[in-house]
Design an enzyme around this catalytic site. Structure first.
Site, PDB file in Angstrom:
ATOM      1  N   TRP A  77       0.803  -1.232   0.000  1.00 16.79           N
ATOM      2  CA  TRP A  77       0.000   0.000   0.000  1.00 16.79           C
ATOM      3  C   TRP A  77       0.835   1.281   0.000  1.00 16.79           C
ATOM      4  O   TRP A  77       1.780   1.430   0.770  1.00 16.79           O
ATOM      5  CB  TRP A  77      -0.882   0.013   1.253  1.00 16.79           C
ATOM      6  CG  TRP A  77      -1.544   1.333   1.454  1.00 16.79           C
ATOM      7  CD1 TRP A  77      -1.092   2.373   2.222  1.00 16.79           C
ATOM      8  CD2 TRP A  77      -2.754   1.782   0.843  1.00 16.79           C
ATOM      9  NE1 TRP A  77      -1.965   3.445   2.133  1.00 16.79           N
ATOM     10  CE2 TRP A  77      -2.998   3.099   1.292  1.00 16.79           C
ATOM     11  CE3 TRP A  77      -3.674   1.192  -0.042  1.00 16.79           C
ATOM     12  CZ2 TRP A  77      -4.104   3.840   0.902  1.00 16.79           C
ATOM     13  CZ3 TRP A  77      -4.775   1.928  -0.427  1.00 16.79           C
ATOM     14  CH2 TRP A  77      -4.986   3.233   0.043  1.00 16.79           C
ATOM     15  N   MET A  78       0.416   2.257  -0.845  1.00 16.47           N
ATOM     16  CA  MET A  78       1.018   3.592  -0.807  1.00 16.47           C
ATOM     17  C   MET A  78      -0.088   4.644  -0.786  1.00 16.47           C
ATOM     18  O   MET A  78      -1.084   4.500  -1.480  1.00 16.47           O
ATOM     19  CB  MET A  78       1.873   3.806  -2.059  1.00 16.47           C
ATOM     20  CG  MET A  78       2.415   5.238  -2.190  1.00 16.47           C
ATOM     21  SD  MET A  78       3.482   5.474  -3.624  1.00 16.47           S
ATOM     22  CE  MET A  78       2.259   5.810  -4.888  1.00 16.47           C
TER      23      MET A  78
ATOM     24  N   ASP B 296      -0.044   9.253   0.324  1.00 15.04           N
ATOM     25  CA  ASP B 296       0.617  10.534   0.037  1.00 15.04           C
ATOM     26  C   ASP B 296       2.117  10.489  -0.285  1.00 15.04           C
ATOM     27  O   ASP B 296       2.879   9.839   0.428  1.00 15.04           O
ATOM     28  CB  ASP B 296       0.537  11.466   1.260  1.00 15.04           C
ATOM     29  CG  ASP B 296      -0.796  11.445   1.938  1.00 15.04           C
ATOM     30  OD1 ASP B 296      -1.732  10.805   1.433  1.00 15.04           O
ATOM     31  OD2 ASP B 296      -0.905  12.089   3.004  1.00 15.04           O
TER      32      ASP B 296
ATOM     33  N   GLN C 206       3.812   7.627   2.078  1.00  7.62           N
ATOM     34  CA  GLN C 206       3.060   6.895   3.087  1.00  7.62           C
ATOM     35  C   GLN C 206       2.978   5.446   2.617  1.00  7.62           C
ATOM     36  O   GLN C 206       2.492   5.166   1.515  1.00  7.62           O
ATOM     37  CB  GLN C 206       1.654   7.503   3.231  1.00  7.62           C
ATOM     38  CG  GLN C 206       1.658   8.844   3.920  1.00  7.62           C
ATOM     39  CD  GLN C 206       1.936   8.718   5.404  1.00  7.62           C
ATOM     40  OE1 GLN C 206       1.057   8.423   6.195  1.00  7.62           O
ATOM     41  NE2 GLN C 206       3.189   8.942   5.802  1.00  7.62           N
TER      42      GLN C 206
ATOM     43  N   TRP D 113      -4.440   0.352   3.661  1.00  8.70           N
ATOM     44  CA  TRP D 113      -3.799   1.241   4.638  1.00  8.70           C
ATOM     45  C   TRP D 113      -3.558   0.489   5.945  1.00  8.70           C
ATOM     46  O   TRP D 113      -4.391  -0.317   6.370  1.00  8.70           O
ATOM     47  CB  TRP D 113      -4.725   2.443   4.876  1.00  8.70           C
ATOM     48  CG  TRP D 113      -4.071   3.579   5.604  1.00  8.70           C
ATOM     49  CD1 TRP D 113      -3.423   4.632   5.042  1.00  8.70           C
ATOM     50  CD2 TRP D 113      -4.015   3.780   7.022  1.00  8.70           C
ATOM     51  NE1 TRP D 113      -2.952   5.479   6.014  1.00  8.70           N
ATOM     52  CE2 TRP D 113      -3.302   4.975   7.251  1.00  8.70           C
ATOM     53  CE3 TRP D 113      -4.476   3.067   8.132  1.00  8.70           C
ATOM     54  CZ2 TRP D 113      -3.055   5.477   8.527  1.00  8.70           C
ATOM     55  CZ3 TRP D 113      -4.222   3.567   9.399  1.00  8.70           C
ATOM     56  CH2 TRP D 113      -3.515   4.761   9.586  1.00  8.70           C
TER      57      TRP D 113
ATOM     58  N   PHE E 243       3.199   9.600   9.931  1.00  5.40           N
ATOM     59  CA  PHE E 243       2.276  10.207   8.975  1.00  5.40           C
ATOM     60  C   PHE E 243       3.040  11.188   8.062  1.00  5.40           C
ATOM     61  O   PHE E 243       4.241  11.331   8.145  1.00  5.40           O
ATOM     62  CB  PHE E 243       1.135  10.910   9.726  1.00  5.40           C
ATOM     63  CG  PHE E 243      -0.034  10.004  10.028  1.00  5.40           C
ATOM     64  CD1 PHE E 243       0.096   8.622  10.021  1.00  5.40           C
ATOM     65  CD2 PHE E 243      -1.292  10.539  10.308  1.00  5.40           C
ATOM     66  CE1 PHE E 243      -0.994   7.787  10.285  1.00  5.40           C
ATOM     67  CE2 PHE E 243      -2.388   9.724  10.569  1.00  5.40           C
ATOM     68  CZ  PHE E 243      -2.255   8.348  10.566  1.00  5.40           C
ATOM     69  N   SER E 244       2.265  11.898   7.240  1.00 10.76           N
ATOM     70  CA  SER E 244       2.885  12.727   6.196  1.00 10.76           C
ATOM     71  C   SER E 244       3.710  13.888   6.728  1.00 10.76           C
ATOM     72  O   SER E 244       3.499  14.364   7.845  1.00 10.76           O
ATOM     73  CB  SER E 244       1.798  13.261   5.268  1.00 10.76           C
ATOM     74  OG  SER E 244       1.324  12.195   4.483  1.00 10.76           O
TER      75      SER E 244
ATOM     76  N   ASP F  75       0.765  16.798   9.104  1.00  9.24           N
ATOM     77  CA  ASP F  75       1.343  16.988   7.764  1.00  9.24           C
ATOM     78  C   ASP F  75       2.177  18.265   7.656  1.00  9.24           C
ATOM     79  O   ASP F  75       1.961  19.106   6.760  1.00  9.24           O
ATOM     80  CB  ASP F  75       0.233  16.971   6.693  1.00  9.24           C
ATOM     81  CG  ASP F  75      -0.685  15.756   6.821  1.00  9.24           C
ATOM     82  OD1 ASP F  75      -0.257  14.763   7.455  1.00  9.24           O
ATOM     83  OD2 ASP F  75      -1.824  15.795   6.311  1.00  9.24           O
TER      84      ASP F  75
ATOM     85  N   GLU G 105      -5.715  18.852   4.960  1.00 12.73           N
ATOM     86  CA  GLU G 105      -4.551  17.986   5.125  1.00 12.73           C
ATOM     87  C   GLU G 105      -3.438  18.441   4.173  1.00 12.73           C
ATOM     88  O   GLU G 105      -3.679  19.205   3.242  1.00 12.73           O
ATOM     89  CB  GLU G 105      -4.920  16.530   4.780  1.00 12.73           C
ATOM     90  CG  GLU G 105      -6.013  15.932   5.656  1.00 12.73           C
ATOM     91  CD  GLU G 105      -6.318  14.466   5.353  1.00 12.73           C
ATOM     92  OE1 GLU G 105      -6.514  13.708   6.301  1.00 12.73           O
ATOM     93  OE2 GLU G 105      -6.371  14.084   4.172  1.00 12.73           O
TER      94      GLU G 105
ATOM     95  N   TRP H 169      -9.625   8.884  -1.550  1.00 13.82           N
ATOM     96  CA  TRP H 169      -9.948   8.081  -0.371  1.00 13.82           C
ATOM     97  C   TRP H 169     -11.320   7.407  -0.479  1.00 13.82           C
ATOM     98  O   TRP H 169     -11.624   6.502   0.289  1.00 13.82           O
ATOM     99  CB  TRP H 169      -9.872   8.926   0.907  1.00 13.82           C
ATOM    100  CG  TRP H 169      -8.460   9.104   1.398  1.00 13.82           C
ATOM    101  CD1 TRP H 169      -7.747  10.262   1.473  1.00 13.82           C
ATOM    102  CD2 TRP H 169      -7.584   8.074   1.866  1.00 13.82           C
ATOM    103  NE1 TRP H 169      -6.482  10.024   1.968  1.00 13.82           N
ATOM    104  CE2 TRP H 169      -6.362   8.689   2.215  1.00 13.82           C
ATOM    105  CE3 TRP H 169      -7.691   6.685   2.022  1.00 13.82           C
ATOM    106  CZ2 TRP H 169      -5.266   7.966   2.710  1.00 13.82           C
ATOM    107  CZ3 TRP H 169      -6.599   5.972   2.513  1.00 13.82           C
ATOM    108  CH2 TRP H 169      -5.414   6.609   2.848  1.00 13.82           C
TER     109      TRP H 169
END
Ligand code: FRU
Length: 505
Positions: A41-42, A44, A60, A68, A100-101, A175, A226, A309
């Site tokens: 999984w990928m 951002d 990510q 995710w 996280f990002s 982020d 975000e 998403w």
């Protein structure tokens, strides 16, 4: 004797290894000219920074499944932003939480003191997301932390005194995008804080002070803000302005996730916008979490996650999930006394052209099948044309099973559109099969169009890049036919078709 837990762990390892082994970059729906991770999984893009001839792309990443999960930072490097070399995972979750990002900077002045042997460190600034606290219903689950590299991004060390910015009790606090603000000789962190942006400043990347908030009552608010970005840019009329990018999910113009932006001024303390309307960098359904590369001088190169998403975790790919858009060069253009951000694919993409078939001018009335003219054989290509007079027209990609993807302009609506209602597999999400639209911004009589088509995606750039739309699709069989149509008639000029080489060996 092996106990049950060990047995399960071994099964998981074996299946993970099997998936990794099967990754060939030739699977059904595997993008051939876009970055995607070898397996798993990928989401951002993260920490995009250029240093010593290398473009770094972190992302990510959940290295254990195609959905995710606990976030890591995956890593890939490139000399041209087009061909990628996969690198080991850069950041793993730890006792402070998931990774996280965030962004990465070159700390040239060693303000952080984290440099070594006279070399500036690369410093990544990211969100630590504490899942245990989240389960307990706490608000302060997200804090900002840093990690540094003294070997040009190969290995990373988390800073001993993380987090560097503590959560004041805001449930979405993430982020961080950090840039050096030369006029004030300080770092500026642009942080997404639920329904607004909060700016912080720091002399050394370790101690942060709140400067101001922006956007509570401006722009789109159909979802959480975000992945922001802030940079100065010179417009085509010479004016120096600032662009603030704010990703939002949901609440995009065609539903789900999307990237909005504001144009204005920034003085080291506050951002003051020039526009009060909502603007989108890309108004298709499948560009999200897009931000720009750091340390590329006056060039602003944008890269987004090519998904949404609404359905990202259920799209019908095996082995891996998700890809990025092509890198795009952003410009600021004055159209009727308003400043708009435009995007074009970076020129480096031209290196993938194998040949260019020049179809010169085409006067389209009814349908014109181009398949034979262009001797279509590849799934990935670039189609370009211009026109002195924009009229309703469409470009259709199709296969013999009747699956089709339509890209076009509707003069009555004054809108560009991509219609994927019959594009192929769509049963994984009820919102997927749809026609997406984007109102025209330019008002010139003519137009210019670039379509970047890959195995399972199209990116439309129109009207000098003031319209950008990205859409993914999943035909059961590749689209082998290409046609242009116009009921009322449409004159296309400088029509070129260029097959593009795969970026994977
Ligand atoms: C955006 C996002 C970010 C967050 C990350 C988690 O897609 O929700 O806000 O940091 O993904 O993977």
């Amino acid at each position: 004797m092996m106990n049950k837990t060990n047995f399960l762990i071994i099964c998981l390892l074996v299946s993970t290894a099997a998936i990794a082994q099967k990754s060939t970059y030739k699977e059904q729906y595997r993008p051939q000219i876009h970055f995607s991770p070898p397996a798993h999984w990928m989401n951002d893009p993260n920490g995009m920074v250029f240093y010593k001839g290398t473009y770094h792309l972190f992302y990510q990443y959940y290295p254990k499944a195609t959905v995710w999960g606990p976030m890591h930072w995956g890593h890939a490097t490139s000399a041209d932003m087009i061909h990628w070399k996969n690198q080991p995972v850069a950041l793993y979750p730890d006792s402070l939480g998931l990774i996280f990002s965030g962004s990465a900077v070159v700390d040239y002045n060693n303000t952080s003191g984290l440099g070594k042997n006279g070399q500036p460190p690369l410093v990544a600034i990211f969100t630590h997301h504490d899942q245990a606290k989240e389960k307990d219903g706490k608000n302060d689950t997200e804090n900002e932390s840093i990690a540094y590299s003294n070997d040009e991004g190969k290995t990373w060390h988390k800073y001993d005194h993380n987090p560097v910015l503590k959560n004041p009790g805001i449930s979405d606090f993430r982020d961080p995008n950090v840039n050096w603000y030369e006029a004030g000789k300080k770092w500026i962190m642009t942080l997404a804080t639920r329904d607004r942006i909060t700016f912080y400043s720091s002399p050394n990347l370790k101690e942060w002070k709140k400067e101001s908030e922006f956007g509570e009552h401006l722009g789109a608010h159909g979802g959480v803000w975000e992945c922001p970005d802030l940079f100065q840019i010179t417009a085509n009329d010479g004016k120096k302005l600032w662009v603030l990018i704010v990703n939002i999910n949901p609440g995009g113009p065609n539903s789900g996730s999307a990237t909005q932006y504001f144009v204005g001024n920034f003085d080291g303390n506050a951002f003051r916008p020039l526009n009060n309307d909502t603007r989108w960098i890309d108004s298709g359904t499948d560009e999200y979490a897009g931000v720009t590369w750091h340390n590329t001088g006056n060039r602003h190169v944008f890269l987004g996650w090519m998904s949404n998403w609404e359905y990202a975790t259920t799209v019908p790919t095996q082995v891996w999930r998700s890809a990025n858009t092509v890198p795009r060069e952003l410009k600021l253009v004055n159209i009727d006394h308003n400043y708009y951000v435009t995007s074009e694919p970076v020129k480096e993409l031209n290196s993938l052209r194998t040949t260019t078939i020049d179809l010169k001018s085409l006067n389209v009335k009814g349908e014109r099948n181009l398949t034979k003219l262009i001797k279509r054989s590849d799934n990935q290509y670039e189609l370009k044309f211009s026109s002195k007079q924009l009229k309703s027209f469409s470009v259709t990609l199709s296969n013999k099973d009747g699956e089709q993807l339509i890209i076009g302009f509707d003069a009555a609506e004054n809108s560009w559109y991509i219609d994927r209602t019959k594009a192929g597999v769509s049963d994984f999400n009820k919102n997927f099969a749809k026609r997406m639209v984007s109102k025209r911004i330019a008002n010139d009589p003519g137009t210019d169009v670039t379509l970047i088509v890959d195995v399972a995606s199209v990116e439309l750039f129109a009207d000098k890049g003031s319209i950008v739309m990205t859409a993914i699709f999943f035909p059961k069989k590749p689209y082998t036919d290409l046609a242009v149509s116009s009921k009322g008639g449409f004159d296309m000029s400088s029509v070129t078709y260029s097959p593009l080489k795969s970026i994977w060996p």
